[in-house]
Design a protein around this motif. Structure first.
Motif, mmCIF file in Angstrom:
data_model
loop_
_atom_site.group_PDB
_atom_site.id
_atom_site.type_symbol
_atom_site.label_atom_id
_atom_site.label_comp_id
_atom_site.label_asym_id
_atom_site.label_seq_id
_atom_site.Cartn_x
_atom_site.Cartn_y
_atom_site.Cartn_z
ATOM 1 N N LYS A 178 0.930 -1.077 0.091
ATOM 2 C CA LYS A 178 -0.230 -0.732 -0.318
ATOM 3 C C LYS A 178 0.809 1.045 -0.061
ATOM 4 C CE LYS A 178 -0.712 0.493 5.093
ATOM 5 N NZ LYS A 178 -1.564 0.668 5.767
ATOM 6 N N ASP A 179 2.095 0.810 -0.138
ATOM 7 C CA ASP A 179 3.695 2.463 -0.094
ATOM 8 C C ASP A 179 3.742 2.294 -0.971
ATOM 9 O OD1 ASP A 179 5.349 3.811 1.442
ATOM 10 O OD2 ASP A 179 4.978 3.786 2.834
ATOM 11 N N PRO A 180 3.606 3.186 -1.765
ATOM 12 C CA PRO A 180 4.095 3.276 -3.083
ATOM 13 C C PRO A 180 5.938 2.924 -3.104
ATOM 14 C CG PRO A 180 3.023 4.998 -2.534
ATOM 15 C CD PRO A 180 2.910 4.640 -1.284
ATOM 16 N N GLU A 181 6.517 3.764 -1.950
ATOM 17 C CA GLU A 181 7.673 3.968 -1.185
ATOM 18 C C GLU A 181 8.410 2.758 -1.329
ATOM 19 O OE1 GLU A 181 8.684 6.907 1.461
ATOM 20 O OE2 GLU A 181 8.337 8.543 -0.167
ATOM 21 N N LYS A 182 7.652 1.761 -0.207
ATOM 22 C CA LYS A 182 8.028 0.808 0.385
ATOM 23 C C LYS A 182 7.798 -0.939 -1.058
ATOM 24 C CE LYS A 182 7.380 0.528 5.463
ATOM 25 N NZ LYS A 182 6.409 2.273 5.332
ATOM 26 N N ARG A 183 6.831 -0.184 -1.803
ATOM 27 C CA ARG A 183 6.631 -0.861 -2.899
ATOM 28 C C ARG A 183 7.462 -1.780 -4.233
ATOM 29 N NH1 ARG A 183 1.379 -0.460 -6.416
ATOM 30 N NH2 ARG A 183 1.516 -2.945 -7.557
ATOM 31 N N ALA A 184 7.619 0.524 -3.769
ATOM 32 C CA ALA A 184 9.477 0.266 -5.321
ATOM 33 C C ALA A 184 10.622 0.019 -4.811
ATOM 34 C CB ALA A 184 8.953 1.805 -5.604
ATOM 35 N N ALA A 185 10.674 -0.031 -3.590
ATOM 36 C CA ALA A 185 11.515 -0.763 -3.401
ATOM 37 C C ALA A 185 11.490 -2.191 -3.258
ATOM 38 C CB ALA A 185 12.511 -0.334 -1.441
ATOM 39 N N TYR A 186 10.573 -2.905 -2.688
ATOM 40 C CA TYR A 186 10.436 -4.503 -2.468
ATOM 41 C C TYR A 186 10.425 -3.959 -4.514
ATOM 42 C CZ TYR A 186 8.051 -8.368 -2.948
ATOM 43 O OH TYR A 186 7.824 -9.612 -2.556
ATOM 44 N N HIS A 187 10.344 -3.599 -5.449
ATOM 45 C CA HIS A 187 10.007 -4.508 -7.015
ATOM 46 C C HIS A 187 12.129 -4.120 -7.154
ATOM 47 C CE1 HIS A 187 5.817 -3.481 -8.629
ATOM 48 N NE2 HIS A 187 6.575 -4.371 -6.755
ATOM 49 N N GLN A 188 12.336 -3.588 -6.313
ATOM 50 C CA GLN A 188 14.042 -3.409 -6.560
ATOM 51 C C GLN A 188 14.637 -5.013 -6.706
ATOM 52 O OE1 GLN A 188 14.629 -0.616 -8.065
ATOM 53 N NE2 GLN A 188 16.479 0.081 -6.884
ATOM 54 N N LEU A 189 14.245 -5.823 -5.779
ATOM 55 C CA LEU A 189 14.857 -7.191 -5.646
ATOM 56 C C LEU A 189 14.693 -7.764 -7.376
ATOM 57 C CD1 LEU A 189 13.766 -7.295 -1.774
ATOM 58 C CD2 LEU A 189 15.740 -6.414 -2.949
ATOM 59 N N GLY A 190 13.804 -7.234 -7.394
ATOM 60 C CA GLY A 190 13.154 -8.367 -8.126
ATOM 61 C C GLY A 190 12.935 -9.301 -8.430
ATOM 62 N N ALA A 191 11.755 -9.693 -9.815
ATOM 63 C CA ALA A 191 10.323 -10.689 -10.090
ATOM 64 C C ALA A 191 10.521 -11.814 -9.800
ATOM 65 C CB ALA A 191 9.835 -10.034 -10.854
ATOM 66 N N ASN A 192 11.952 -12.632 -9.188
ATOM 67 C CA ASN A 192 12.379 -13.970 -10.139
ATOM 68 C C ASN A 192 12.412 -14.370 -8.546
ATOM 69 O OD1 ASN A 192 12.191 -13.825 -12.883
ATOM 70 N ND2 ASN A 192 14.546 -12.727 -12.552
ATOM 71 N N TRP A 193 12.387 -14.355 -7.545
ATOM 72 C CA TRP A 193 11.943 -14.661 -6.083
ATOM 73 C C TRP A 193 11.143 -15.392 -5.912
ATOM 74 C CZ3 TRP A 193 16.844 -16.005 -3.719
ATOM 75 C CH2 TRP A 193 18.045 -14.462 -3.968
#
Length: 316
Positions: A57-72
């Motif tokens: 729900k938090d754009p900042e935490k969500r964007a940071a989470y996306h930095q880790l990639g989608a392959n996990w």
């Protein structure tokens, strides 16, 4: 530590908009709330859901989470990549919902217990509202602290588009790195934070300093350390050798009968400042390999000639 797929927890795709995230949370919160749910693992599911919602729900935490990639995948062993959040620009910080004590190790490794940063937010109430401060971490070389430097940094900041979907905007800034800056210190860039509403003053940007890993040196507070390999004869007989420092090569005197792990101090040659740090050399005695007949003969001669037993105090 295990990776958590927050989108899987909430049954969402990675491009879900904010309205879809809210609806999914409300639906699942009703299903798993411990006070009403008949599911056997309702409490655990409810906590996991709260953690996922706190991030998505938090754009900042969500964007940071996306930095880790989608392959996990959920349950995979996970360790955050080095400098994974470098140059990521955050605003307010902190948590907005769930009790931080309920968050998993995975969450704490990424976001900590108190948010991304210490808040420097300043609000001025009146006719105009000051823009919000923003924060980012940048990595510099150790030599930048010794000499000062100007560096171009790239920053990324999350924002929501008109459809409620997450997007990231990028910008570059030229930043003056002051001489003597230390890890954990902040550089303030006035007016480079978030714009104000109307004609109010823009917020400030605070850059937290971290050092890149160095192939030779390590830093503790204002002191700098070098592991220096020396030969057994240099340790035993003493020597004068040239060693590297961030300010150039210097002559160092190795005292006779030096021991493994011994420290030599070069006062005032650590990080610059009103009270400069020190530069420490830690001696690491390197043994030549006995990989030739000649080398073996030298070791055999030492064995026969020297009356030396390092285990004597152990009764050996």
């Amino acid at each position: 530590m295990q990776y958590k797929d927050y989108y899987q927890v909430m049954g969402l795709s990675r491009d879900a908009n904010q309205d879809e995230i809210k609806r999914a949370y409300r639906k699942l919160a009703r299903k798993y709330h411990p006070d009403v749910s008949k599911e056997t693992d309702a409490e655990a599911k409810f906590k996991e859901l709260g953690e996922a919602y706190e991030v998505l729900k938090d754009p900042e935490k969500r964007a940071a989470y996306h930095q880790l990639g989608a392959n996990w995948q959920t349950g995979q062993d996970f360790k955050p990549p080095p400098n994974w959040n470098e140059g990521f620009e955050f605003k307010g910080g902190g948590f907005t919902g769930s009790d931080a004590a309920d968050f998993s190790d995975f969450f704490e490794q990424l976001f900590g217990r108190t948010g991304f940063h210490s808040a420097h937010t300043e609000r001025h109430f009146g006719e105009h509202l000051r823009g919000q401060d923003s924060h980012a971490k940048i990595h510099i070389d150790l030599e930048d602290s010794y000499h000062g430097a100007t560096r171009t940094i790239s920053l990324s900041a999350p924002e929501m588009n008109a459809q409620g979907q997450l997007q990231v905007k990028h910008r570059s800034l030229n930043v003056k790195i002051p001489k003597g800056v230390k890890p954990g210190q902040h550089i303030k860039l006035a007016g480079q934070g978030n714009p104000a509403l109307g004609s109010g003053q823009a917020g400030d940007l605070f850059l937290e300093i971290a050092f890149n890993n160095h192939p030779l040196y390590r830093v503790s507070e204002t002191d700098v350390y070098l592991d220096l390999p020396i030969t057994p004869w240099e340790a035993a007989l003493g020597a004068k050798i040239k060693i590297p420092t961030p300010e150039g090569k210097v002559d160092l005197k190795i005292p006779p009968n030096s021991r493994q792990g011994g420290k030599l101090r070069l006062a005032g040659r650590g990080l610059p400042g009103k009270v400069p740090g020190d530069f420490y050399v830690e001696l690491q005695i390197a043994l030549p390999p006995a990989n030739t007949e000649q080398a073996k003969a030298v070791y055999q001669n030492m064995q026969q000639t020297l009356d030396f037993n390092p285990r004597q105090t152990m009764g050996g």
